[in-house]
Write a protein that holds these residues in place. Structure first.
Motif, PDB file in Angstrom:
ATOM      1  N   VAL B  67       0.886  -1.156  -0.028  1.00  0.00           N
ATOM      2  CA  VAL B  67      -0.133   0.114  -0.029  1.00  0.00           C
ATOM      3  C   VAL B  67       1.096   1.131   0.188  1.00  0.00           C
ATOM      4  O   VAL B  67       2.103   1.434   0.746  1.00  0.00           O
ATOM      5  N   ARG B  68       0.720   2.302  -0.790  1.00  0.00           N
ATOM      6  CA  ARG B  68       1.333   3.463  -0.802  1.00  0.00           C
ATOM      7  C   ARG B  68       0.291   4.509  -0.595  1.00  0.00           C
ATOM      8  O   ARG B  68      -0.743   4.748  -1.237  1.00  0.00           O
ATOM      9  N   ARG B  69       0.753   5.430   0.344  1.00  0.00           N
ATOM     10  CA  ARG B  69       0.061   6.649   0.572  1.00  0.00           C
ATOM     11  C   ARG B  69       0.512   7.823  -0.297  1.00  0.00           C
ATOM     12  O   ARG B  69       1.830   8.098  -0.206  1.00  0.00           O
ATOM     13  N   ILE B  70      -0.525   8.694  -0.770  1.00  0.00           N
ATOM     14  CA  ILE B  70       0.140   9.496  -1.581  1.00  0.00           C
ATOM     15  C   ILE B  70      -0.396  11.127  -1.054  1.00  0.00           C
ATOM     16  O   ILE B  70      -1.465  11.350  -0.601  1.00  0.00           O
ATOM     17  N   LYS B  71       0.728  11.790  -0.633  1.00  0.00           N
ATOM     18  CA  LYS B  71       0.504  13.089  -0.037  1.00  0.00           C
ATOM     19  C   LYS B  71       0.844  14.176  -0.776  1.00  0.00           C
ATOM     20  O   LYS B  71       0.003  15.231  -0.656  1.00  0.00           O
ATOM     21  N   ARG B  72       1.612  14.131  -1.801  1.00  0.00           N
ATOM     22  CA  ARG B  72       2.056  15.376  -2.611  1.00  0.00           C
ATOM     23  C   ARG B  72       0.844  15.677  -3.722  1.00  0.00           C
ATOM     24  O   ARG B  72       0.655  14.374  -4.417  1.00  0.00           O
ATOM     25  N   HIS B  73       0.636  16.405  -3.990  1.00  0.00           N
ATOM     26  CA  HIS B  73       0.033  16.610  -5.469  1.00  0.00           C
ATOM     27  C   HIS B  73       0.400  17.799  -6.228  1.00  0.00           C
ATOM     28  O   HIS B  73       0.222  18.933  -5.825  1.00  0.00           O
ATOM     29  N   GLY B  74       1.106  17.581  -7.339  1.00  0.00           N
ATOM     30  CA  GLY B  74       1.749  18.535  -8.119  1.00  0.00           C
ATOM     31  C   GLY B  74       1.192  18.406  -9.720  1.00  0.00           C
ATOM     32  O   GLY B  74       0.317  17.381  -9.741  1.00  0.00           O
TER      33      GLY B  74
END
Lengths: 166, 257
Positions: B67-74
């Protein structure tokens, strides 16, 4: 200058502004040299279509055709440049997207004018939906003509049944 | 490559794709494509804009998942192209997995454009948009100057690691205050044309369109997540701008009273 010529120029003014604004935004979105120019061309085309549509009809209808034109342009540019179409799509819809609409929707709901907020909100969602539908349809049309490498390889190895949409 | 390394590599490629503004379905397919190209089976990926899950069955028949959590949104479309291209070559057999890992590492370490380029681009973007929305030359020039300042402000917010809501709020407040201030100082501007030009740098127009594109494509959860993100951002910007308006009027009336 003769009046006919200046009439044409005033028609071309807005697509030119849209294209130039897009070129600035595509630099912010990380595109490079030739892609920036291609994406600006797409947005100028989209805005020209939007302008050419009859003003009496629904704005979402006009936006749909503008997005369709920009989407088809993006698909062709993507095949020429051998890059994903989304690069050109995202950049060319920048002038069409209802960013201002979202801002005004929220602003009028903060000011307490609920009716105006609902009205603006609905038209914003309609516009966004029209753009998304235009892009989806242009994608399907492009798929009928060209085959997209990555998905066709995956399909050939019987990994996906999807995607035929978008 | 070991199955575990392959899994982590595919998850990283997918995460990077989502962080760079790629579509949800593309992030899912590149993860599955990488695994399939190395002989894994039963590959399934479920991605949303906030996280992704990936599992596959290795050559020894064991199922592995991450599982990977995504925090950055560019938004960096060049990265989207590089990753997509890497996976395509991997599937065609042009490059091996080591080369692919090297290329992904390169993409991961790609720097964003320097601040001064972002500043110039923001200035031009705000200026041309102000002209597009029926502004005059003086409006466009004012919007361009504010756009450049706003890009520095956004950069500062990013450096301070402020949450997205707060930096949108600050940006909206800045746009409104600066244009009201410029009009008060005697510049013959149409404040609406200036504000809309500057605000275009912040508003989530592309985000809401992508949310609906995801929804149409059948990624309902991802579409909802993106849509909520866009609405919250718009709310933050207009709260900032609305608050600035109210404050301005309060200050003016206070001055007169």
């Amino acid at each position: 200058m003769n009046p006919q010529l200046s009439g044409i120029f005033s028609q071309l003014k807005e697509p030119l502004f849209a294209g130039l604004a897009t070129s600035a935004f595509s630099v912010l979105f990380g595109l490079h040299s030739a892609d920036v120019i291609l994406a600006s061309g797409g947005s100028a085309l989209g805005w020209a279509v939007l302008q050419a549509m009859p003003q009496s009809g629904s704005p979402a209808f006009a936006t749909f055709f503008a997005a369709l034109a920009a989407g088809l342009y993006a698909e062709i540019a993507a095949r020429v440049r051998r890059r994903p179409a989304t690069l050109y799509m995202i950049a060319s819809i920048i002038p069409l997207v209802p960013g201002g609409g979202m801002y005004y929707t929220m602003l009028s709901s903060l000011e307490g004018s609920t009716y105006r907020s609902v009205e603006l909100g609905l038209s914003t969602i309609m516009t966004a939906f029209a753009i998304a539908a235009g892009l989806a349809i242009s994608n399907v049309l492009a798929r009928m003509v060209f085959s997209s490498t990555i998905y066709s390889i995956l399909k050939k190895r019987k990994i996906f049944q999807k995607p035929d949409k978008l | 490559m070991l199955s575990e390394d392959l899994l982590l590599f595919a998850a990283d490629a997918s995460r990077l794709m989502l962080e760079s503004g790629g579509e949800t379905y593309r992030a899912e397919y590149i993860a599955m494509g990488i695994i399939i190209s190395q002989g894994g089976t039963e590959a399934e990926c479920f991605a949303t804009s906030t996280g992704l899950m990936l599992s596959f069955s290795g050559e020894d028949g064991k199922v592995r998942a991450v599982v990977r959590r995504i925090k950055r949104h560019g938004m960096n479309l060049e990265k989207v192209y590089r990753i997509d291209n890497m996976v395509r070559h991997l599937l065609l057999g042009d490059i091996d997995i080591e080369e692919a890992a090297r290329q992904l590492d390169e993409v991961e370490r790609m720097r964003d454009r320097p601040v001064w380029i972002r500043m110039i681009a923001s200035a031009f973007g705000a200026g041309w948009f102000s002209l597009l929305f029926k502004g005059k030359t003086v409006d466009a020039l004012t919007a361009a100057a504010m756009g450049a300042l706003l890009s520095i402000l956004i950069y500062a917010c990013q450096r301070l690691k402020l949450p997205g809501f707060l930096s949108s709020f600050t940006g909206g407040a800045f746009a409104a205050l600066a244009s009201l201030g410029a009009a008060y100082a005697g510049l013959p501007i149409n404040t609406d044309a200036v504000i809309i030009g500057v605000i275009m740098l912040l508003v989530p127009g592309v985000a809401i369109t992508n949310a609906i594109r995801d929804t149409i494509a059948g990624d309902l959860i991802a579409g909802l997540a993106r849509g909520v993100d866009a609405v919250i951002t718009a709310a933050a910007i207009s709260a900032g701008a609305g608050g600035a308006y109210a404050l301005w009027q309060l200050l003016l009336s206070g001055g007169q009273a």
